[in-house]
Write an enzyme that holds these catalytic residues in place. Sequence first.
Site, PDB file in Angstrom:
ATOM      1  N   GLU A   1      41.742  41.359  30.271  1.00 20.23           N
ATOM      2  CA  GLU A   1      42.287  40.093  29.736  1.00 20.23           C
ATOM      3  C   GLU A   1      42.391  39.047  30.843  1.00 20.23           C
ATOM      4  OE1 GLU A   1      42.128  40.410  26.146  1.00 20.23           O
ATOM      5  OE2 GLU A   1      42.872  38.510  26.880  1.00 20.23           O
TER       6      GLU A   1
HETATM    7  C1  LIG Z   1      38.913  49.384  30.029  1.00 21.01           C
HETATM    8  C2  LIG Z   1      38.426  47.972  29.923  1.00 21.01           C
HETATM    9  C3  LIG Z   1      38.490  47.316  28.710  1.00 21.01           C
HETATM   10  C4  LIG Z   1      37.992  46.013  28.587  1.00 21.01           C
HETATM   11  N1  LIG Z   1      37.976  45.404  27.356  1.00 21.01           N
HETATM   12  C5  LIG Z   1      37.290  44.248  27.201  1.00 21.01           C
HETATM   13  C6  LIG Z   1      37.036  43.703  25.906  1.00 21.01           C
HETATM   14  O1  LIG Z   1      37.507  44.221  24.885  1.00 21.01           O
HETATM   15  N2  LIG Z   1      36.269  42.600  25.806  1.00 21.01           N
HETATM   16  C7  LIG Z   1      35.726  41.978  26.894  1.00 21.01           C
HETATM   17  O2  LIG Z   1      35.027  40.997  26.728  1.00 21.01           O
HETATM   18  N3  LIG Z   1      35.958  42.450  28.144  1.00 21.01           N
HETATM   19  C8  LIG Z   1      36.708  43.570  28.319  1.00 21.01           C
HETATM   20  N4  LIG Z   1      36.917  44.082  29.570  1.00 21.01           N
HETATM   21  C9  LIG Z   1      36.404  43.363  30.719  1.00 21.01           C
HETATM   22  C10 LIG Z   1      37.506  42.783  31.586  1.00 21.01           C
HETATM   23  O3  LIG Z   1      38.158  41.737  30.931  1.00 21.01           O
HETATM   24  C11 LIG Z   1      36.860  42.380  32.917  1.00 21.01           C
HETATM   25  O4  LIG Z   1      36.584  43.578  33.614  1.00 21.01           O
HETATM   26  C12 LIG Z   1      37.717  41.474  33.742  1.00 21.01           C
HETATM   27  O5  LIG Z   1      37.864  40.241  33.109  1.00 21.01           O
HETATM   28  C13 LIG Z   1      37.150  41.227  35.140  1.00 21.01           C
HETATM   29  O6  LIG Z   1      35.772  41.000  35.135  1.00 21.01           O
HETATM   30  P1  LIG Z   1      34.836  41.877  36.089  1.00 21.01           P
HETATM   31  O7  LIG Z   1      35.157  43.294  35.865  1.00 21.01           O
HETATM   32  O8  LIG Z   1      33.424  41.455  35.900  1.00 21.01           O
HETATM   33  O9  LIG Z   1      35.304  41.500  37.553  1.00 21.01           O
HETATM   34  P2  LIG Z   1      34.818  40.262  38.444  1.00 21.01           P
HETATM   35  O10 LIG Z   1      34.806  39.015  37.629  1.00 21.01           O
HETATM   36  O11 LIG Z   1      33.557  40.622  39.135  1.00 21.01           O
HETATM   37  O12 LIG Z   1      35.999  40.155  39.499  1.00 21.01           O
HETATM   38  C14 LIG Z   1      36.113  41.041  40.631  1.00 21.01           C
HETATM   39  C15 LIG Z   1      37.302  40.618  41.491  1.00 21.01           C
HETATM   40  O13 LIG Z   1      37.107  39.280  41.966  1.00 21.01           O
HETATM   41  C16 LIG Z   1      38.168  38.431  41.554  1.00 21.01           C
HETATM   42  N5  LIG Z   1      37.611  37.129  41.156  1.00 21.01           N
HETATM   43  C17 LIG Z   1      36.522  36.896  40.388  1.00 21.01           C
HETATM   44  N6  LIG Z   1      36.340  35.571  40.232  1.00 21.01           N
HETATM   45  C18 LIG Z   1      37.320  34.961  40.915  1.00 21.01           C
HETATM   46  C19 LIG Z   1      37.694  33.596  41.124  1.00 21.01           C
HETATM   47  N7  LIG Z   1      37.013  32.588  40.576  1.00 21.01           N
HETATM   48  N8  LIG Z   1      38.765  33.355  41.890  1.00 21.01           N
HETATM   49  C20 LIG Z   1      39.489  34.353  42.434  1.00 21.01           C
HETATM   50  N9  LIG Z   1      39.201  35.655  42.267  1.00 21.01           N
HETATM   51  C21 LIG Z   1      38.129  35.955  41.516  1.00 21.01           C
HETATM   52  C22 LIG Z   1      38.829  39.135  40.372  1.00 21.01           C
HETATM   53  O14 LIG Z   1      40.204  38.778  40.258  1.00 21.01           O
HETATM   54  C23 LIG Z   1      38.633  40.591  40.727  1.00 21.01           C
HETATM   55  O15 LIG Z   1      39.656  41.022  41.579  1.00 21.01           O
HETATM   56  C24 LIG Z   1      37.456  45.364  29.725  1.00 21.01           C
HETATM   57  C25 LIG Z   1      37.427  46.018  30.954  1.00 21.01           C
HETATM   58  C26 LIG Z   1      37.883  47.301  31.064  1.00 21.01           C
HETATM   59  C27 LIG Z   1      37.790  48.009  32.388  1.00 21.01           C
END
Ligand SMILES: Cc1cc2nc3c(=O)[nH]c(=O)nc-3n(C[C@H](O)[C@H](O)[C@H](O)COP(=O)(O)OP(=O)(O)OC[C@H]3O[C@@H](n4cnc5c(N)ncnc54)[C@H](O)[C@@H]3O)c2cc1C
Length: 578
Positions: A437
């Site tokens: 989220e």
């Molecule tokens: C069990 C699970 C359930 C999920 N359910 C859903 C779902 O139902 N629907 C859906 O669409 N998604 C879902 N997600 C996805 C989830 O919302 C994302 O994993 C999350 O938003 C982070 O994206 P990412 O994993 O690509 O990390 P990234 O975007 O690659 O981020 C990696 C790190 O970098 C930091 N970061 C990235 N960009 C910035 C920035 N601009 N400024 C500062 N810090 C930054 C982040 O805070 C994080 O610490 C789910 C994930 C999991 C693991």
Amino acid sequence: MLEYSAPQRDIEFLLFDLFRVQQVWKNIPAFADFSDDLVRAVVAEGGKVAGQVMAPVNQQGDEQGCTWNDGVVTTPTGFKAAYDAMAQGGWMGLSGNPVYEGQGMPKMLGCLVEEMFWGANTALYLYGTLTVGSSICIEAHGNEDQKNTYLPKLYSGEWSGAMGLTEAHAGTDLGMIRTRALPHSDGSYRISGTKIFITSGEHDLSQNIVHLVLAKLPGAPEGTRGISLFIVPKFVPDDDGDAGARNSLSSGSIEHKMGIRGSATSVMNFDNATGYLLGEENQGLACMFTMMNYERLSVGIQGLGAAELAYQQAVRYAKDRLQGRSPTGPKNADGPADNLLVHPDVRRMLLTQRAYTEAGRAFGMFVGMQLDLGKYNNDAQALAFSELLTPVAKAFLSERGFECAVLAQQVFGGHGYVKEWGVEQIVRDARIAQIYEGTNGVQALDLIGRKVLRDGGATLLALIDEMRNDDVPEEFAQDLTDAFDRLVRVTASIVERASNDPELAGSVSVDFLDLVGLTIYAWLWARMAGAAPDDEFGNAKRKTARFFFSRILPGAVALELGAGADSDVVMQMTEEEF
Ligand SMILES: Cc1cc2nc3c(=O)[nH]c(=O)nc-3n(C[C@H](O)[C@H](O)[C@H](O)COP(=O)(O)OP(=O)(O)OC[C@H]3O[C@@H](n4cnc5c(N)ncnc54)[C@H](O)[C@@H]3O)c2cc1C
């Protein structure tokens, strides 16, 4: 064995002594008729579903997890019966619009029920919360036809919801999504692309799954301004509104996860799937945010539910486990040792959990109240407060939830690390709330960037002014005034320094969010101490308030120092030096 019972006494205190909900609701016509008895009945019934239906399948859900076989996803034994009980009890439509067969209950009450469901079985309630969130989004942005088709089925839980934002290369940065939507001659769209990490994307609990999917139309503007939102049902509704032909979407696999193992997280492939535009073209992210604001509060409350569940286990264990003697002499002289409660450090851990959990419950309700006032009374100030507080609720509640789960595990010593007692499951289940989220780092950026710097801190200062108006017990008044003054000082300093340092906000945002959270908890603790009755329950409240002010609030001093540092401190290292 994990045991859960809903914290009914504390809930009643918040409803009737702290927030005096009848006073709030008499000014909201939609809720004016709600009696105390009705509210008590809802809470008692929710507690029963949580404790007697959802909690008993929590640990087996974790042990079994979900299975995937050629696109078919099977949930753990007992999940279907528990989901049906949630659905048939009308719990998915609790705050839903009565015009479409929802129950029309306040979000303030919904927050309390959600906490019980999260606490009882986080993995199972995920199927419920996405259904609630999808219905909120369709209610806010759907046309009449869409509302009539989807809302009654979602409110009744016959159909469930899922939210498709994330792609392998586009997580936080949704502007990069590649899923495409092509207009079709009949007014619908054809959706193609692959989403990952989709909670409840495929499962065996409901007749149909309503996916809300972000995709780009041909020629759409670059980045987040070119994203549209589509309803993509697993079975396309037929002319009677029933689940009809199978749509061309499927689960490619499910994830093997650290926790919430009973919740199916799918890779979803959309292959020319039929979809329907929800809201306006290119406004998809704004529409999705309607859902996300509710989901974010709900995910914060997930942390709260975990904290309550963990505390209940830890306190029971601490009373039973005999180790060592009290520093003031044996308290269980006939036994081989005293129980863990004689040790001041064990008490510190339990009181920390309690101080965060009870304030967190009040905080969730306070945000729910702002959402209700904004939605039903068009109260602009309340709406602004709810937007300001949503990232704080999501991040502060989920951070504290995880911290409390770890503290409970620590109270168990080595027995908290092994599976037998179930506490390690709470730690694993709670961890995800800090990540999905929108990560908590991103929540902190949202708070500082969109909610504070954009209006020069005006909404936050208005909230502080409102909080200052409350009478609180003398013993906490000065510390609370100091806490408000500190937050005003730190906000002014950040607003000023950020104006000529683009990296300042991001370098202090997490400290700032924690400071906002702690200050609000101080206000709530002072108010709770003031409203607490003159009995055993009230005495425990006042003692916990004292613990909060003496042992937790001082952390705000460190946060002020951290937030006062320049961005150089984090930005000076070169990439090579990492
Ligand atoms: C069990 C699970 C359930 C999920 N359910 C859903 C779902 O139902 N629907 C859906 O669409 N998604 C879902 N997600 C996805 C989830 O919302 C994302 O994993 C999350 O938003 C982070 O994206 P990412 O994993 O690509 O990390 P990234 O975007 O690659 O981020 C990696 C790190 O970098 C930091 N970061 C990235 N960009 C910035 C920035 N601009 N400024 C500062 N810090 C930054 C982040 O805070 C994080 O610490 C789910 C994930 C999991 C693991």
